[in-house]
Design a protein around this motif. Structure first.
Motif, PDB file in Angstrom:
ATOM      1  N   GLU A  45     -13.343   6.258   1.914  1.00 41.66           N
ATOM      2  CA  GLU A  45     -12.596   5.446   0.955  1.00 41.66           C
ATOM      3  C   GLU A  45     -11.433   6.197   0.314  1.00 41.66           C
ATOM      4  N   PRO A  80      -7.362   2.651   2.025  1.00 38.19           N
ATOM      5  CA  PRO A  80      -7.813   1.344   2.509  1.00 38.19           C
ATOM      6  C   PRO A  80      -7.512   1.222   4.000  1.00 38.19           C
ATOM      7  N   SER A  90       0.815  -1.221   0.000  1.00 33.34           N
ATOM      8  CA  SER A  90       0.000   0.000   0.000  1.00 33.34           C
ATOM      9  C   SER A  90       0.841   1.259   0.000  1.00 33.34           C
ATOM     10  N   ILE A 105      -2.277   3.687   3.549  1.00 33.71           N
ATOM     11  CA  ILE A 105      -3.203   2.790   4.245  1.00 33.71           C
ATOM     12  C   ILE A 105      -3.409   3.283   5.675  1.00 33.71           C
ATOM     13  N   TRP A 144     -11.008   6.451   5.946  1.00 33.31           N
ATOM     14  CA  TRP A 144     -11.429   5.119   5.465  1.00 33.31           C
ATOM     15  C   TRP A 144     -12.918   5.041   5.169  1.00 33.31           C
TER      16      TRP A 144
END
Length: 611
Positions: A149, A152, A30, A38, A146
């Motif tokens: 979105e 992640p 990520s 992330i 998160w």
């Protein structure tokens, strides 16, 4: 109550980064080029910051940390990076050159810092690794990372028991006896800081004792009430209602208690349940909600109170028999998923004598789950005061043989199934099947099933209970049906038979015609086998060697055939030192340092035999 105190600054344990391979790979992927980053979340003490540090090792990054002290200061977390009286727009501009940003304890960010992190995520020029604690109130701008979105999210689960045991071994300076490792894992409930605190206190008390016959370290006795333990149980000890405290103390000394006990206040139980201090299991028995609660409450009770609440030996014996009966029922109905059994665990933890009949049932339940070292530990507990108990000796032999410990298995082996597994541990599968032939045929489905695990379903497919998971495995193996073996493995894993499931997947690898399906089965088999520490069975042997390089397989196969390092070097045109290096690397991957164990690991491995 005695509180255990120590100076945290003078006591350090070598905690390596253990496990979390999949999570580590996910975080690193990520943070790769072209990725936004992330968010890592999880309960306090779960190792989020440690995971982030490992993922960023060797990288050039900037770090900011949320703290309670800077929570009311605009851009307080970024004070070391930004000038005073900066606007949000200007802050984004000033940080636009940062390519990788670690935001630790993001739930503690002030609103301005949270907004800045959110804007950096929106702009996408900075890769973000954001760490936040579950259950703690977080600024809306952080939560929207998160939920909106933008990034992640990885929700970090507790470290599995097997990996916790590896971590404890490093902290203790050697492997812990399985029941000791399980006890610490159970008490910490995934909180690695609490785990470290408990192990440190046990070590400092000198309570970790080396077991002569195994070299492992064992801990028996009360839980040390450290400052961290008191912090975790403060809400329990502050319970002011006398009736509620009486109920909690009764459970601490005599759990589980039937829900219909006259002395229990049902309304009080409802309040305790609502506050997460107790729970009611499927049998209607009341238990404390956290394994740490009982030891702390017992430590807080005075001697007279403890004597009154301890109950009679007869009540404890009845509770222990109920636990044994519940485990036997699960075994009979082919369901060995983890089950709460606090009485037996309490007796062992306190170092009290354990009836061998209960130890044998616990050992069998653990063995069927694939926890072979735990099974051996339970069997040894039963043999401690009754060294000739046949059931415990048989369980110890079975567990030892299936971990490749031929010496122990040979010392305690009895007639029947253990003798078959002793032959299997010596790589004589034909001899093992002959030894198993006719043992308890038609009377013990697990004895019939052993031949299936060794690759010879034969009559077992007809003798095993029709429609059951064991019979499904036998029929699929008899037909050489790879997809059916996969389905049988999945059903076995769902019922808690982790080792059996790993073996079924390993057998499916050889049965599949589709290479992709074979690779999937191998991956699943390896994942399950890792959850069965120490397991060394014929079905897994080829699977284990499949993790070696081609050259390592060649060297290991020749070493297993009895060739010396020099003979191997001559045959493969290598230097003796290179052969030694290959063997050393192979030992690390195979989990053994014993050259004598190699024949059992190389058994029925087509690639290795042709090398």
């Amino acid at each position: 109550m005695t509180t255990f105190r120590r100076d945290a600054n003078t006591f350090e344990l070598p905690w390596p980064f253990t496990g979390r391979k999949d999570e580590l790979e996910l975080v690193r992927r990520s943070l790769g080029a072209g990725r936004p980053g992330i968010v890592v979340t999880g309960a306090a003490g779960r190792g989020k910051t440690r995971l982030a540090a490992e993922a960023l090792r060797g990288s050039d990054f900037v770090k900011v940390t949320g703290t309670p002290e800077s929570h009311d200061l605009p851009f307080g977390a970024f004070a070391h990076l930004l000038p005073e009286a900066v606007t949000l727009h200007r802050a984004v501009q000033l940080l636009s050159g940062v390519r990788l940003l670690l935001v630790d304890d993001a739930h503690l960010l002030d609103d301005a810092s949270a907004a800045l992190v959110h804007h950096l995520a929106v702009h996408g020029r900075t890769r973000l690794l954001v760490v936040a604690t579950d259950g703690a109130p977080a600024p809306g701008a952080v939560a929207r990372l998160w939920t909106g979105e933008l990034l992640p999210r990885l929700a970090l689960e507790p470290l599995p028991r097997e990996e916790t045991a590896q971590l404890l071994a490093a902290g203790a300076g050697g492997a812990l006896e399985p029941l000791t490792a399980d006890r610490l894992h159970r008490l910490a409930q995934g909180d690695l800081r609490l785990l470290r605190d408990l192990l440190g206190a046990v070590r400092e008390q000198g309570a970790l004792i080396r077991v002569p016959d195994t070299g492992e370290r064992v801990w028996r006795g009360p839980v040390p009430v450290t400052a961290a333990v008191r912090e975790h149980t403060a809400h329990l000890l502050r319970r002011g209602c006398p009736d509620e405290r009486e109920t909690l103390d009764r459970l601490a000394f005599a759990e589980p208690l039937p829900l219909d006990v006259d002395a229990l206040d049902l309304r009080g139980l409802e309040r305790l349940e609502a506050d997460g201090l107790i729970g009611v299991d499927e049998r209607g028995d009341v238990r404390l909600a956290h394994p740490l609660h009982g030891p702390v409450l017992r430590a807080a009770a005075g001697r007279l109170r403890a004597r009154r609440l301890a109950g009679t030996p007869g009540a404890r014996e009845l509770a222990l028999k109920n636990e044994s009966a519940a485990l036997e029922h699960r075994i009979e109905h082919t369901d060995v998923r983890e089950s709460a059994t606090p009485v037996g665990e309490w007796l062992v933890a306190e170092g009290a004598p354990l009836p061998p009949e209960h130890a044998a049932v616990r050992a069998r339940f653990a063995r069927l789950r694939g926890q072979l070292r735990e099974a051996a530990a339970w069997a040894r507990e039963g043999l401690r005061d009754t060294p000739d108990d046949a059931a415990c000796r048989a369980e110890l032999a079975l567990a030892a043989a299936q971990t490749g410990d031929v010496t122990t298995a040979g010392e305690v082996v009895t007639d029947g199934v253990p003798a078959g597994w002793l032959a299997a541990a010596r790589a004589d599968v034909d001899g093992a099947l002959k030894a198993l032939h006719g043992v308890a045929a038609g009377h013990d489905m697990y004895a019939d099933y052993e031949a299936v695990r060794l690759g010879g379903p034969g009559e077992a497919a007809r003798r095993l209970p029709a429609g059951g998971v064991l019979a499904a495995h036998a029929r699929a193996l008899a037909r050489g049906d790879g997809p059916a073996l996969d389905r049988a493995a999945e059903a076995l894993a769902e019922r808690g038979f982790l080792l059996f499931a790993a073996e079924a997947y390993a057998q499916a690898v050889r049965a599949h015609r589709d290479p992709g399906a074979a690779r999937t089965s191998r991956t699943r088999a390896v994942a399950l086998a890792r959850r069965c520490p120490g397991a060394r069975t014929p079905a897994l042997s080829g699977l284990v060697l499949g993790e070696l390089t081609a050259r390592q397989r060649q060297v290991v196969t020749l070493a297993a055939a009895g060739l010396s390092n020099r003979q191997i070097a001559e045959q493969l045109t290598l230097s003796v030192r290179t052969v030694g290096n290959h063997l050393y690397s192979a030992y690390a991957r195979l989990g053994t340092g014993d050259r004598g164990a190699l024949p059992s690991l190389t058994h029925q491995e087509p690639e290795a035999r042709s090398a």
